[in-house]
Design a protein around this motif. Structure first.
Motif, PDB file in Angstrom:
ATOM      1  N   LYS A 118       0.840  -1.211   0.000  1.00 31.40           N
ATOM      2  CA  LYS A 118       0.000   0.000   0.000  1.00 31.40           C
ATOM      3  C   LYS A 118       0.865   1.248   0.000  1.00 31.40           C
ATOM      4  CE  LYS A 118      -4.269  -1.436   2.337  1.00 31.40           C
ATOM      5  NZ  LYS A 118      -5.084  -1.238   3.552  1.00 31.40           N
ATOM      6  N   LYS A 120       3.974   1.522  -1.060  1.00 33.04           N
ATOM      7  CA  LYS A 120       4.671   1.635  -2.338  1.00 33.04           C
ATOM      8  C   LYS A 120       3.755   2.239  -3.404  1.00 33.04           C
ATOM      9  CE  LYS A 120       7.162  -1.155  -5.761  1.00 33.04           C
ATOM     10  NZ  LYS A 120       7.611  -2.504  -6.145  1.00 33.04           N
ATOM     11  N   GLU A 121       2.513   1.772  -3.446  1.00 33.41           N
ATOM     12  CA  GLU A 121       1.552   2.318  -4.412  1.00 33.41           C
ATOM     13  C   GLU A 121       1.296   3.801  -4.145  1.00 33.41           C
ATOM     14  OE1 GLU A 121      -2.980   1.546  -6.107  1.00 33.41           O
ATOM     15  OE2 GLU A 121      -2.336   0.549  -4.264  1.00 33.41           O
ATOM     16  N   ALA A 122       1.200   4.159  -2.852  1.00 33.73           N
ATOM     17  CA  ALA A 122       0.949   5.564  -2.487  1.00 33.73           C
ATOM     18  C   ALA A 122       2.076   6.468  -2.968  1.00 33.73           C
ATOM     19  CB  ALA A 122       0.787   5.683  -0.974  1.00 33.73           C
ATOM     20  N   LEU A 124       4.375   5.793  -5.423  1.00 30.79           N
ATOM     21  CA  LEU A 124       4.512   5.777  -6.886  1.00 30.79           C
ATOM     22  C   LEU A 124       3.394   6.533  -7.602  1.00 30.79           C
ATOM     23  CD1 LEU A 124       5.764   2.119  -7.509  1.00 30.79           C
ATOM     24  CD2 LEU A 124       7.096   4.239  -7.593  1.00 30.79           C
ATOM     25  N   THR A 125       2.241   6.709  -6.937  1.00 32.49           N
ATOM     26  CA  THR A 125       1.134   7.467  -7.553  1.00 32.49           C
ATOM     27  C   THR A 125       1.022   8.878  -6.973  1.00 32.49           C
ATOM     28  OG1 THR A 125      -0.425   6.523  -5.940  1.00 32.49           O
ATOM     29  CG2 THR A 125      -0.206   5.384  -8.060  1.00 32.49           C
ATOM     30  N   SER A 126       1.980   9.255  -6.131  1.00 36.80           N
ATOM     31  CA  SER A 126       1.928  10.586  -5.500  1.00 36.80           C
ATOM     32  C   SER A 126       2.153  11.683  -6.540  1.00 36.80           C
ATOM     33  CB  SER A 126       3.000  10.686  -4.416  1.00 36.80           C
ATOM     34  OG  SER A 126       3.157  12.029  -4.007  1.00 36.80           O
ATOM     35  N   PRO A 127       1.379  12.764  -6.485  1.00 33.26           N
ATOM     36  CA  PRO A 127       1.598  13.886  -7.420  1.00 33.26           C
ATOM     37  C   PRO A 127       2.920  14.614  -7.153  1.00 33.26           C
ATOM     38  CG  PRO A 127      -0.093  14.435  -5.795  1.00 33.26           C
ATOM     39  CD  PRO A 127       0.207  12.990  -5.621  1.00 33.26           C
TER      40      PRO A 127
END
Length: 365
Positions: A118, A120-122, A124-127
């Motif tokens: 979770k 890692k996904e947060a 990698l998708t962070s603006p």
């Protein structure tokens, strides 16, 4: 006896020196890993330290708090909710990081595989994440740091443009006159003389790259004297207090750490104008964020900055190899180098000692 060794400052100085030496060594081995002597609090992140904690009970008795698992879970929750906190830590000592470094950091700051994925996904998708592509590589950074380093590149580009513009006659007449007068009182070798006249140029930014023992301090004392005699206010600044003290002694000018200098400026206790010259020593150790602030002040007040460093010395403590980047992009007429070792001139077998110094300065042990 020297009370310094039992002072708190000694502990913090040793922490900083250890980080510098370890990072320099890892870089020489081609390793990506870096360590940071600062606490998470100093870096300015909400992520908590996971070091073992000793709680004082009574005389010589401590309870070791091993509740690290709970702290890891809390850190994982923080990263999932605010991934920018992870980016602050990952870009605190270097400008970019790899996927491996990201995964290693998240593995150490999350509790179990589910939370790790979770987090890692947060991230990698962070603006706030910036992905940078090369021919055969992909690395990551933060948008904040990319923006900072872009602004430094812009400053250097503008400085190059401005250095080609003819200066007012009165200023041109005044400074070189005192520079020549000062140079006549020194016994410069050709290399030092070129460095002296490069640094007494009235361009916005000039740079001196020199190894230890080449007479940098000798040149800088003459530079500060020439500017002071031309009614300029000269300040010495450095990352470390011990270096700032050395500038003050060598150049007879007020000197302080970067943090102290910026603090005085922010509180209104320091005036900077177009008759201000900043001498930044050991510039190679200064990170992008501090360098940006100093360059912004110089640009805002039409002041001058002289960057002094050694490309082969310790790298920046904070993110960015900004000294090397500036050196690469600055107009060549505003760059001088000192390579001729002076310190061993009178030693027995001086030729061997000089050659040894040259090898050591380039890490050719």
């Amino acid at each position: 006896k020297d009370r310094y060794f039992s002072a708190r400052k000694f502990v913090s100085d040793v922490r900083m020196s250890w980080a510098d030496i370890a990072n320099d060594y890892m870089q020489s081995l081609g390793l990506d890993a870096r360590i940071d002597h600062r606490s998470y609090q100093k870096i300015g992140t909400e992520i908590q330290s996971q070091n073992f904690r000793a709680d004082y009970i009574s005389h010589d008795k401590y309870l070791i708090n091993e509740n690290i698992q709970a702290i890891k879970k809390q850190n994982g929750d923080t990263i999932i909710e605010r991934p920018s906190e992870a980016l602050k830590v990952l870009t605190s000592t270097q400008s970019v990081f790899t996927m491996n470094e990201l995964e290693r950091f998240l593995s150490a700051h999350t509790d179990g595989e589910a939370q790790f994925l979770k987090a890692k996904e947060a991230v990698l998708t962070s603006p706030d994440l910036e992905m940078l592509f090369g021919k055969d590589w992909v690395v990551f950074s933060s948008k904040e740091l990319v923006s900072i380093e872009d602004s430094i590149s812009t400053f250097v580009y503008n400085a190059n443009q401005n250095s080609r513009i003819q200066k007012p006659v009165t200023l041109i007449d005044k400074l070189p006159l005192n520079a020549v007068r000062t140079a006549e009182t020194r016994t410069f070798n050709p290399e030092q003389e070129k460095a002296f006249y490069t640094l007494t140029s009235t361009d916005r930014i000039t740079l001196l790259n020199g190894s230890a023992g080449t007479g940098k301090s000798y040149v800088l004392s003459a530079v500060s004297e020439a500017y002071k005699e031309s009614d300029y206010q000269v300040y010495g600044i450095a990352l470390q207090a011990i270096t700032a003290k050395a500038i003050a002694n060598d150049c007879d000018i007020p000197s302080s750490t970067i943090a102290s200098f910026l603090s005085k400026y922010d509180s209104g206790n320091l005036e900077i104008n177009n008759k201000t010259v900043l001498i930044l020593d050991e510039a190679g150790m200064v990170g992008s964020r501090d360098m940006q602030r100093l360059l912004m002040l110089v640009e805002k007040h039409d002041a001058q900055i002289k960057l002094v460093g050694d490309s082969y010395q310790l790298s920046a403590v904070s993110a960015g190899h900004v000294f090397a980047n500036i050196q690469e992009n600055l107009d060549k007429k505003n760059i001088a180098s000192l390579e001729d070792i002076q310190r061993q001139k009178h030693a027995k077998e001086s030729d061997k000692m000089i050659q040894a110094s040259k090898y050591l300065s380039k890490h050719q042990v």
